[in-house]
Design a protein around this motif. Structure first.
Motif, PDB file in Angstrom:
ATOM      1  N   MET A   1       0.953  -1.419  -0.198  1.00 31.41           N
ATOM      2  CA  MET A   1      -0.151  -0.154  -0.148  1.00 31.41           C
ATOM      3  C   MET A   1       0.998   1.540   0.277  1.00 31.41           C
ATOM      4  O   MET A   1       0.495   1.824  -0.145  1.00 31.41           O
ATOM      5  CB  MET A   1      -0.963  -0.289   0.973  1.00 31.41           C
ATOM      6  CG  MET A   1      -2.308  -1.270   1.530  1.00 31.41           C
ATOM      7  SD  MET A   1      -3.136  -0.086  -0.376  1.00 31.41           S
ATOM      8  CE  MET A   1      -3.888   0.095   0.118  1.00 31.41           C
ATOM      9  N   ASP A   2       2.066   0.697   0.826  1.00 36.03           N
ATOM     10  CA  ASP A   2       3.165   2.307   0.343  1.00 36.03           C
ATOM     11  C   ASP A   2       3.894   2.117  -0.952  1.00 36.03           C
ATOM     12  O   ASP A   2       4.553   3.001  -0.341  1.00 36.03           O
ATOM     13  CB  ASP A   2       3.686   2.253   2.020  1.00 36.03           C
ATOM     14  CG  ASP A   2       4.577   1.173   1.880  1.00 36.03           C
ATOM     15  OD1 ASP A   2       4.917   0.323   1.087  1.00 36.03           O
ATOM     16  OD2 ASP A   2       5.460   0.909   2.179  1.00 36.03           O
ATOM     17  N   GLU A   3       3.974   1.804  -1.703  1.00 31.54           N
ATOM     18  CA  GLU A   3       4.235   1.639  -3.350  1.00 31.54           C
ATOM     19  C   GLU A   3       4.162   2.820  -3.516  1.00 31.54           C
ATOM     20  O   GLU A   3       3.004   3.215  -4.318  1.00 31.54           O
ATOM     21  CB  GLU A   3       4.395   0.830  -3.541  1.00 31.54           C
ATOM     22  CG  GLU A   3       5.356   0.352  -4.901  1.00 31.54           C
ATOM     23  CD  GLU A   3       6.492   0.506  -4.701  1.00 31.54           C
ATOM     24  OE1 GLU A   3       6.988   1.606  -5.795  1.00 31.54           O
ATOM     25  OE2 GLU A   3       6.858   0.104  -4.894  1.00 31.54           O
ATOM     26  N   GLU A   4       5.033   3.901  -4.112  1.00 33.88           N
ATOM     27  CA  GLU A   4       4.882   5.632  -4.906  1.00 33.88           C
ATOM     28  C   GLU A   4       5.316   5.339  -5.466  1.00 33.88           C
ATOM     29  O   GLU A   4       4.299   6.343  -6.529  1.00 33.88           O
ATOM     30  CB  GLU A   4       5.827   6.361  -3.803  1.00 33.88           C
ATOM     31  CG  GLU A   4       5.806   6.477  -2.152  1.00 33.88           C
ATOM     32  CD  GLU A   4       6.592   7.727  -2.194  1.00 33.88           C
ATOM     33  OE1 GLU A   4       7.317   8.294  -2.236  1.00 33.88           O
ATOM     34  OE2 GLU A   4       6.975   7.529  -0.564  1.00 33.88           O
ATOM     35  N   ARG A   5       5.860   4.044  -6.591  1.00 33.68           N
ATOM     36  CA  ARG A   5       6.281   4.724  -8.110  1.00 33.68           C
ATOM     37  C   ARG A   5       5.433   3.501  -8.584  1.00 33.68           C
ATOM     38  O   ARG A   5       4.792   2.160  -8.465  1.00 33.68           O
ATOM     39  CB  ARG A   5       7.723   4.275  -8.585  1.00 33.68           C
ATOM     40  CG  ARG A   5       8.013   4.380  -9.644  1.00 33.68           C
ATOM     41  CD  ARG A   5       9.577   4.298  -9.757  1.00 33.68           C
ATOM     42  NE  ARG A   5      10.415   4.829  -8.498  1.00 33.68           N
ATOM     43  CZ  ARG A   5      11.170   5.775  -9.576  1.00 33.68           C
ATOM     44  NH1 ARG A   5      10.954   6.429 -10.894  1.00 33.68           N
ATOM     45  NH2 ARG A   5      11.999   6.797  -8.602  1.00 33.68           N
ATOM     46  N   PRO A   6       5.014   3.984  -9.500  1.00 34.26           N
ATOM     47  CA  PRO A   6       3.955   2.947 -10.398  1.00 34.26           C
ATOM     48  C   PRO A   6       4.923   1.697 -10.806  1.00 34.26           C
ATOM     49  O   PRO A   6       6.007   1.643 -11.579  1.00 34.26           O
ATOM     50  CB  PRO A   6       3.559   3.458 -12.001  1.00 34.26           C
ATOM     51  CG  PRO A   6       3.545   4.985 -12.063  1.00 34.26           C
ATOM     52  CD  PRO A   6       5.094   4.984 -10.155  1.00 34.26           C
ATOM     53  N   VAL A   7       3.973   0.643 -10.681  1.00 35.59           N
ATOM     54  CA  VAL A   7       4.942  -0.773 -10.663  1.00 35.59           C
ATOM     55  C   VAL A   7       3.817  -1.808 -11.598  1.00 35.59           C
ATOM     56  O   VAL A   7       2.766  -1.642 -11.897  1.00 35.59           O
ATOM     57  CB  VAL A   7       5.692  -1.304  -9.703  1.00 35.59           C
ATOM     58  CG1 VAL A   7       6.182  -0.600  -8.708  1.00 35.59           C
ATOM     59  CG2 VAL A   7       4.149  -1.616  -8.561  1.00 35.59           C
ATOM     60  N   VAL A   8       4.487  -3.224 -12.113  1.00 34.89           N
ATOM     61  CA  VAL A   8       3.596  -4.054 -12.920  1.00 34.89           C
ATOM     62  C   VAL A   8       3.116  -4.779 -11.700  1.00 34.89           C
ATOM     63  O   VAL A   8       3.738  -4.680 -11.269  1.00 34.89           O
ATOM     64  CB  VAL A   8       4.298  -4.527 -13.759  1.00 34.89           C
ATOM     65  CG1 VAL A   8       3.556  -5.016 -14.420  1.00 34.89           C
ATOM     66  CG2 VAL A   8       5.368  -3.488 -15.317  1.00 34.89           C
ATOM     67  N   VAL A   9       1.713  -4.600 -12.302  1.00 36.49           N
ATOM     68  CA  VAL A   9       1.316  -5.313 -11.452  1.00 36.49           C
ATOM     69  C   VAL A   9       0.331  -6.921 -12.412  1.00 36.49           C
ATOM     70  O   VAL A   9      -0.144  -7.932 -11.664  1.00 36.49           O
ATOM     71  CB  VAL A   9      -0.404  -4.245 -10.827  1.00 36.49           C
ATOM     72  CG1 VAL A   9       0.329  -3.767  -9.301  1.00 36.49           C
ATOM     73  CG2 VAL A   9      -1.486  -4.045 -11.555  1.00 36.49           C
ATOM     74  N   GLU A  10      -0.069  -6.726 -13.621  1.00 39.65           N
ATOM     75  CA  GLU A  10      -0.329  -7.715 -14.692  1.00 39.65           C
ATOM     76  C   GLU A  10       0.206  -7.584 -15.586  1.00 39.65           C
ATOM     77  O   GLU A  10       0.677  -6.518 -16.348  1.00 39.65           O
ATOM     78  CB  GLU A  10      -1.027  -7.963 -14.758  1.00 39.65           C
ATOM     79  CG  GLU A  10      -1.837  -8.952 -15.506  1.00 39.65           C
ATOM     80  CD  GLU A  10      -3.827  -9.268 -15.792  1.00 39.65           C
ATOM     81  OE1 GLU A  10      -4.553  -9.237 -14.751  1.00 39.65           O
ATOM     82  OE2 GLU A  10      -3.511  -8.504 -17.003  1.00 39.65           O
ATOM     83  N   ALA A  11       1.030  -8.764 -16.001  1.00 39.40           N
ATOM     84  CA  ALA A  11       1.952  -9.113 -18.016  1.00 39.40           C
ATOM     85  C   ALA A  11       1.849 -10.089 -18.237  1.00 39.40           C
ATOM     86  O   ALA A  11       1.249 -11.149 -18.127  1.00 39.40           O
ATOM     87  CB  ALA A  11       3.178  -8.907 -17.413  1.00 39.40           C
ATOM     88  N   VAL A  12       0.807  -9.655 -19.381  1.00 36.72           N
ATOM     89  CA  VAL A  12       0.567 -11.133 -20.260  1.00 36.72           C
ATOM     90  C   VAL A  12       1.985 -11.067 -21.681  1.00 36.72           C
ATOM     91  O   VAL A  12       1.850  -9.403 -22.093  1.00 36.72           O
ATOM     92  CB  VAL A  12      -0.544 -10.584 -21.455  1.00 36.72           C
ATOM     93  CG1 VAL A  12      -0.747 -11.736 -21.766  1.00 36.72           C
ATOM     94  CG2 VAL A  12      -1.584 -10.660 -19.777  1.00 36.72           C
ATOM     95  N   VAL A  13       2.593 -11.626 -21.641  1.00 38.17           N
ATOM     96  CA  VAL A  13       3.446 -11.788 -22.711  1.00 38.17           C
ATOM     97  C   VAL A  13       3.540 -12.760 -23.379  1.00 38.17           C
ATOM     98  O   VAL A  13       2.465 -13.778 -23.282  1.00 38.17           O
ATOM     99  CB  VAL A  13       4.948 -11.793 -22.047  1.00 38.17           C
ATOM    100  CG1 VAL A  13       6.082 -11.995 -23.010  1.00 38.17           C
ATOM    101  CG2 VAL A  13       4.921 -10.879 -21.088  1.00 38.17           C
ATOM    102  N   GLY A  14       3.795 -12.557 -24.853  1.00 38.64           N
ATOM    103  CA  GLY A  14       3.906 -13.778 -26.167  1.00 38.64           C
ATOM    104  C   GLY A  14       4.322 -13.833 -27.559  1.00 38.64           C
ATOM    105  O   GLY A  14       4.393 -12.369 -27.369  1.00 38.64           O
ATOM    106  N   PRO A  15       4.181 -14.633 -28.502  1.00 37.13           N
ATOM    107  CA  PRO A  15       4.848 -14.462 -29.727  1.00 37.13           C
ATOM    108  C   PRO A  15       4.170 -13.969 -30.478  1.00 37.13           C
ATOM    109  O   PRO A  15       3.068 -14.124 -31.166  1.00 37.13           O
ATOM    110  CB  PRO A  15       6.002 -15.325 -30.577  1.00 37.13           C
ATOM    111  CG  PRO A  15       4.762 -16.717 -29.327  1.00 37.13           C
ATOM    112  CD  PRO A  15       4.769 -15.860 -27.950  1.00 37.13           C
ATOM    113  N   GLN A  16       4.676 -12.486 -31.553  1.00 33.99           N
ATOM    114  CA  GLN A  16       3.592 -12.605 -32.653  1.00 33.99           C
ATOM    115  C   GLN A  16       4.029 -12.302 -33.696  1.00 33.99           C
ATOM    116  O   GLN A  16       4.846 -11.013 -33.710  1.00 33.99           O
ATOM    117  CB  GLN A  16       2.531 -11.364 -31.942  1.00 33.99           C
ATOM    118  CG  GLN A  16       1.158 -10.681 -33.340  1.00 33.99           C
ATOM    119  CD  GLN A  16       0.525  -9.731 -32.698  1.00 33.99           C
ATOM    120  OE1 GLN A  16       0.165 -10.332 -31.637  1.00 33.99           O
ATOM    121  NE2 GLN A  16       0.312  -9.013 -33.807  1.00 33.99           N
TER     122      GLN A  16
END
Length: 225
Positions: A31-46
């Motif tokens: 809750m004290d995280e000030e900086r934007p961080v990745v909370v969900e990543a979706v990765v794949g080849p295209q």
């Protein structure tokens, strides 16, 4: 008149098309995280690229984050092998990574105002690379000019990263994200040699447009069993 088998097939197709993408990585910041961080990543080849959808818990750039905007690092071990790629001391999760993406919220300041933007630096890592900063700069993307490679919708960043530059390829790709002050997160997705890149299973971006890049839709980067 539709047969029961045909109706079932159409129903399954519709359900698949509406299914949510399966996250490659998921992170719950404090809750004290000030900086934007990745909370969900979706990765794949295209095709010949890697497609990523990165969702932050707050806007990754702009006036809202001020001087504490996004500074996230995502690494791809494009052949899921520790024999090639980054060599850090010990047994760091990042060892073996062949590509590093540094996603930064930035701003250009002039006399009367500040122009906020998202920058993505991509570096190639080899077995002689001892830190991510030593990697060869492959590209430096700016969402204001590289709209074919970066698209932003609210807190979500969509990326298409060129998989050329003699990158190792394999049937699997290992994805690594190390949130600040937390343990490194890892996930495995199909690689360029898995067949997913060529048989249209990965549809994060369709027909060269961003209109289909929504949070629902066909799965991206999920392992085929």
């Amino acid at each position: 008149m539709r047969t029961p088998l045909l109706s079932l097939a159409l129903s399954l197709l519709a359900t698949s098309a509406l299914a949510k993408d399966r996250p490659t990585l998921h992170y719950k910041p404090g809750m004290d995280e000030e900086r934007p961080v990745v909370v969900e990543a979706v990765v794949g080849p295209q095709g010949s690229d890697y497609a990523l959808r990165l969702r932050f818990q707050k806007p990754p750039f702009g006036q809202e984050c001020g001087n504490r905007c996004a500074n996230a690092t995502v690494l791809l071990d494009t052949d899921a092998s520790a024999l090639s790629g980054l060599k850090l001391p010990g047994k760091a999760a990042e060892n073996g990574a062949d590509l590093v993406l540094i996603i930064q919220g930035a701003r250009d300041i002039n006399d009367s105002s500040a122009d906020h933007y998202l920058r993505v630096k991509v570096r190639r890592l080899t077995d002689s690379t001892r830190t991510v900063d030593e990697g060869e700069l492959v590209t430096d993307l700016d969402h204001r000019r590289d709209s074919d490679r970066i698209h932003i919708e609210g807190n979500t960043v969509y990326l298409l990263i060129d998989a050329g530059n003699d990158l190792p390829s394999g049937r699997k790709v290992r994805v690594i994200y190390h949130p600040p002050g937390a343990k490194a997160l890892q996930g495995t997705v199909p690689g360029l040699l898995s067949g997913s890149a060529s048989n249209s299973k990965v549809m994060l971006f369709r027909r060269g447009t961003w209109g289909k890049a929504r949070e629902g839709g066909q799965r991206v980067g999920s392992e085929s069993k």
